[in-house]
Motif scaffolding. Structure first.
Motif, PDB file in Angstrom:
ATOM      1  N   GLY A   3       0.827  -1.201   0.000  1.00 51.79           N
ATOM      2  CA  GLY A   3       0.000   0.000   0.000  1.00 51.79           C
ATOM      3  C   GLY A   3       0.863   1.254   0.000  1.00 51.79           C
ATOM      4  O   GLY A   3       1.973   1.252   0.517  1.00 51.79           O
ATOM      5  N   LEU A   4       0.343   2.276  -0.588  1.00 46.59           N
ATOM      6  CA  LEU A   4       1.047   3.560  -0.609  1.00 46.59           C
ATOM      7  C   LEU A   4       0.494   4.445   0.499  1.00 46.59           C
ATOM      8  O   LEU A   4      -0.701   4.460   0.754  1.00 46.59           O
ATOM      9  N   TYR A   5       1.357   5.138   1.149  1.00 47.92           N
ATOM     10  CA  TYR A   5       0.935   6.073   2.177  1.00 47.92           C
ATOM     11  C   TYR A   5       1.918   7.224   2.234  1.00 47.92           C
ATOM     12  O   TYR A   5       3.041   7.138   1.747  1.00 47.92           O
ATOM     13  N   MET A   6       1.457   8.303   2.805  1.00 47.04           N
ATOM     14  CA  MET A   6       2.317   9.471   2.979  1.00 47.04           C
ATOM     15  C   MET A   6       2.175   9.930   4.429  1.00 47.04           C
ATOM     16  O   MET A   6       1.080   9.932   4.982  1.00 47.04           O
ATOM     17  N   ILE A   7       3.283  10.289   5.010  1.00 44.59           N
ATOM     18  CA  ILE A   7       3.270  10.865   6.345  1.00 44.59           C
ATOM     19  C   ILE A   7       3.260  12.378   6.159  1.00 44.59           C
ATOM     20  O   ILE A   7       4.180  12.949   5.581  1.00 44.59           O
ATOM     21  N   LEU A   8       2.202  12.992   6.624  1.00 41.37           N
ATOM     22  CA  LEU A   8       2.064  14.440   6.522  1.00 41.37           C
ATOM     23  C   LEU A   8       2.132  15.006   7.933  1.00 41.37           C
ATOM     24  O   LEU A   8       1.361  14.618   8.808  1.00 41.37           O
ATOM     25  N   ILE A   9       3.072  15.911   8.149  1.00 44.06           N
ATOM     26  CA  ILE A   9       3.233  16.519   9.467  1.00 44.06           C
ATOM     27  C   ILE A   9       2.985  18.014   9.331  1.00 44.06           C
ATOM     28  O   ILE A   9       3.632  18.699   8.540  1.00 44.06           O
ATOM     29  N   LEU A  10       2.021  18.495  10.101  1.00 49.83           N
ATOM     30  CA  LEU A  10       1.698  19.910  10.125  1.00 49.83           C
ATOM     31  C   LEU A  10       2.355  20.522  11.353  1.00 49.83           C
ATOM     32  O   LEU A  10       2.111  20.080  12.471  1.00 49.83           O
ATOM     33  N   LEU A  11       3.192  21.496  11.143  1.00 49.46           N
ATOM     34  CA  LEU A  11       3.899  22.155  12.241  1.00 49.46           C
ATOM     35  C   LEU A  11       3.460  23.607  12.339  1.00 49.46           C
ATOM     36  O   LEU A  11       3.401  24.306  11.332  1.00 49.46           O
ATOM     37  N   GLU A  12       3.182  24.055  13.543  1.00 43.05           N
ATOM     38  CA  GLU A  12       2.901  25.468  13.782  1.00 43.05           C
ATOM     39  C   GLU A  12       4.239  26.204  13.801  1.00 43.05           C
ATOM     40  O   GLU A  12       5.177  25.784  14.482  1.00 43.05           O
ATOM     41  N   LEU A  13       4.334  27.285  13.031  1.00 44.55           N
ATOM     42  CA  LEU A  13       5.589  28.051  12.980  1.00 44.55           C
ATOM     43  C   LEU A  13       5.940  28.643  14.335  1.00 44.55           C
ATOM     44  O   LEU A  13       7.058  28.519  14.808  1.00 44.55           O
ATOM     45  N   ASP A  14       4.988  29.351  14.921  1.00 46.01           N
ATOM     46  CA  ASP A  14       5.224  30.056  16.177  1.00 46.01           C
ATOM     47  C   ASP A  14       4.445  29.362  17.277  1.00 46.01           C
ATOM     48  O   ASP A  14       3.453  28.699  17.036  1.00 46.01           O
ATOM     49  N   SER A  15       4.898  29.567  18.482  1.00 49.98           N
ATOM     50  CA  SER A  15       4.153  29.036  19.623  1.00 49.98           C
ATOM     51  C   SER A  15       3.555  30.207  20.381  1.00 49.98           C
ATOM     52  O   SER A  15       3.922  31.353  20.165  1.00 49.98           O
ATOM     53  N   ASN A  16       2.649  29.892  21.301  1.00 51.19           N
ATOM     54  CA  ASN A  16       2.203  30.963  22.181  1.00 51.19           C
ATOM     55  C   ASN A  16       3.286  31.173  23.234  1.00 51.19           C
ATOM     56  O   ASN A  16       4.263  30.435  23.275  1.00 51.19           O
ATOM     57  N   GLU A  17       3.115  32.152  24.063  1.00 50.43           N
ATOM     58  CA  GLU A  17       4.179  32.522  24.996  1.00 50.43           C
ATOM     59  C   GLU A  17       4.497  31.438  26.025  1.00 50.43           C
ATOM     60  O   GLU A  17       5.553  31.439  26.618  1.00 50.43           O
ATOM     61  N   GLU A  70      17.365  20.342  11.996  1.00 54.22           N
ATOM     62  CA  GLU A  70      17.727  18.937  12.187  1.00 54.22           C
ATOM     63  C   GLU A  70      16.473  18.058  12.320  1.00 54.22           C
ATOM     64  O   GLU A  70      16.389  16.991  11.704  1.00 54.22           O
ATOM     65  N   LEU A  71      15.506  18.506  13.108  1.00 53.04           N
ATOM     66  CA  LEU A  71      14.271  17.746  13.299  1.00 53.04           C
ATOM     67  C   LEU A  71      13.509  17.600  11.983  1.00 53.04           C
ATOM     68  O   LEU A  71      13.081  16.498  11.614  1.00 53.04           O
ATOM     69  N   ILE A  72      13.351  18.696  11.265  1.00 54.39           N
ATOM     70  CA  ILE A  72      12.604  18.669  10.007  1.00 54.39           C
ATOM     71  C   ILE A  72      13.299  17.774   8.988  1.00 54.39           C
ATOM     72  O   ILE A  72      12.657  16.950   8.324  1.00 54.39           O
ATOM     73  N   GLU A  73      14.602  17.916   8.857  1.00 53.81           N
ATOM     74  CA  GLU A  73      15.333  17.074   7.908  1.00 53.81           C
ATOM     75  C   GLU A  73      15.259  15.601   8.302  1.00 53.81           C
ATOM     76  O   GLU A  73      15.143  14.723   7.444  1.00 53.81           O
ATOM     77  N   HIS A  74      15.312  15.300   9.592  1.00 51.80           N
ATOM     78  CA  HIS A  74      15.194  13.922  10.063  1.00 51.80           C
ATOM     79  C   HIS A  74      13.830  13.340   9.675  1.00 51.80           C
ATOM     80  O   HIS A  74      13.740  12.212   9.179  1.00 51.80           O
ATOM     81  N   LEU A  75      12.764  14.108   9.903  1.00 51.29           N
ATOM     82  CA  LEU A  75      11.425  13.648   9.551  1.00 51.29           C
ATOM     83  C   LEU A  75      11.291  13.435   8.044  1.00 51.29           C
ATOM     84  O   LEU A  75      10.689  12.453   7.595  1.00 51.29           O
ATOM     85  N   GLU A  76      11.867  14.341   7.267  1.00 48.86           N
ATOM     86  CA  GLU A  76      11.779  14.223   5.806  1.00 48.86           C
ATOM     87  C   GLU A  76      12.554  13.009   5.289  1.00 48.86           C
ATOM     88  O   GLU A  76      12.118  12.363   4.340  1.00 48.86           O
ATOM     89  N   THR A  77      13.692  12.677   5.912  1.00 46.73           N
ATOM     90  CA  THR A  77      14.435  11.492   5.465  1.00 46.73           C
ATOM     91  C   THR A  77      13.651  10.213   5.757  1.00 46.73           C
ATOM     92  O   THR A  77      13.892   9.181   5.139  1.00 46.73           O
ATOM     93  N   ARG A  78      12.709  10.288   6.669  1.00 45.33           N
ATOM     94  CA  ARG A  78      11.854   9.142   6.986  1.00 45.33           C
ATOM     95  C   ARG A  78      10.575   9.138   6.144  1.00 45.33           C
ATOM     96  O   ARG A  78       9.671   8.356   6.385  1.00 45.33           O
ATOM     97  N   GLY A  79      10.497  10.053   5.163  1.00 43.54           N
ATOM     98  CA  GLY A  79       9.372  10.060   4.233  1.00 43.54           C
ATOM     99  C   GLY A  79       8.262  11.032   4.559  1.00 43.54           C
ATOM    100  O   GLY A  79       7.244  11.053   3.870  1.00 43.54           O
ATOM    101  N   ALA A  80       8.435  11.849   5.571  1.00 43.10           N
ATOM    102  CA  ALA A  80       7.382  12.798   5.939  1.00 43.10           C
ATOM    103  C   ALA A  80       7.408  14.018   5.031  1.00 43.10           C
ATOM    104  O   ALA A  80       8.462  14.430   4.549  1.00 43.10           O
ATOM    105  N   ARG A  81       6.247  14.577   4.806  1.00 43.44           N
ATOM    106  CA  ARG A  81       6.131  15.852   4.102  1.00 43.44           C
ATOM    107  C   ARG A  81       5.716  16.884   5.139  1.00 43.44           C
ATOM    108  O   ARG A  81       4.710  16.714   5.824  1.00 43.44           O
ATOM    109  N   ILE A  82       6.481  17.945   5.268  1.00 40.19           N
ATOM    110  CA  ILE A  82       6.259  18.977   6.273  1.00 40.19           C
ATOM    111  C   ILE A  82       5.490  20.135   5.650  1.00 40.19           C
ATOM    112  O   ILE A  82       5.851  20.639   4.583  1.00 40.19           O
TER     113      ILE A  82
END
Length: 136
Positions: A3-17, A70-82
């Motif tokens: 089966g084909l699948y994609m890992i999609l990770i949605l990241l919030e750019l900024d956080s609250n205080e 580093e985190l984003i690149e690590h996730l992308e090497t595992r097939g995630a789309r950010i």
């Protein structure tokens, strides 16, 4: 057939205080917005704070979180789309994308939009550059 699948990770750019940011540390921009808003009184202070917080001219004060790339690149090497989600208004799109590119963090980004096009107490037109509205 596998089966084909994609890992999609949605990241919030900024956080609250109170939260730890993942990608962008915007605490200095927030501090500057608070400093500016303190020149106003009453219910307008909150609106003016968010207008200033979402001012493209202050994006230069943001800093990347040390682990972000580093985190984003690590996730992308595992097939995630950010994809970034942000409460930053559409008027910050170009400046934000330029900042992300300069810091080697550029990925697709979804910006919000809403506004009233009415003048605020500081004389500026509301084009959606605020996070929230206060009631009268």
């Amino acid at each position: 057939m596998k089966g084909l699948y994609m890992i999609l990770i949605l990241l919030e750019l900024d956080s609250n205080e109170s939260a730890q940011p993942l990608v962008v540390n915007s605490r200095e921009r927030s501090r500057l917005a608070h400093e500016y808003a303190n020149h106003f009184t009453g219910r307008h202070r909150n609106n003016i704070f968010y207008r200033r917080l979402f001012d493209s001219d202050l994006v230069k004060h943001d800093t990347p979180e040390p682990q972000a790339r580093e985190l984003i690149e690590h996730l992308e090497t595992r097939g995630a789309r950010i994809i970034y989600l942000t409460s930053r208004p559409h008027t910050m799109k170009n400046t934000t994308e330029q900042w992300l590119s300069e810091h080697h963090l550029l990925r697709p980004c979804v910006f919000k939009y809403y506004g009233t096009d009415e003048k605020d107490p500081d004389g500026q037109i509301d084009t959606g550059d605020r996070f929230m509205k206060t009631s009268a």
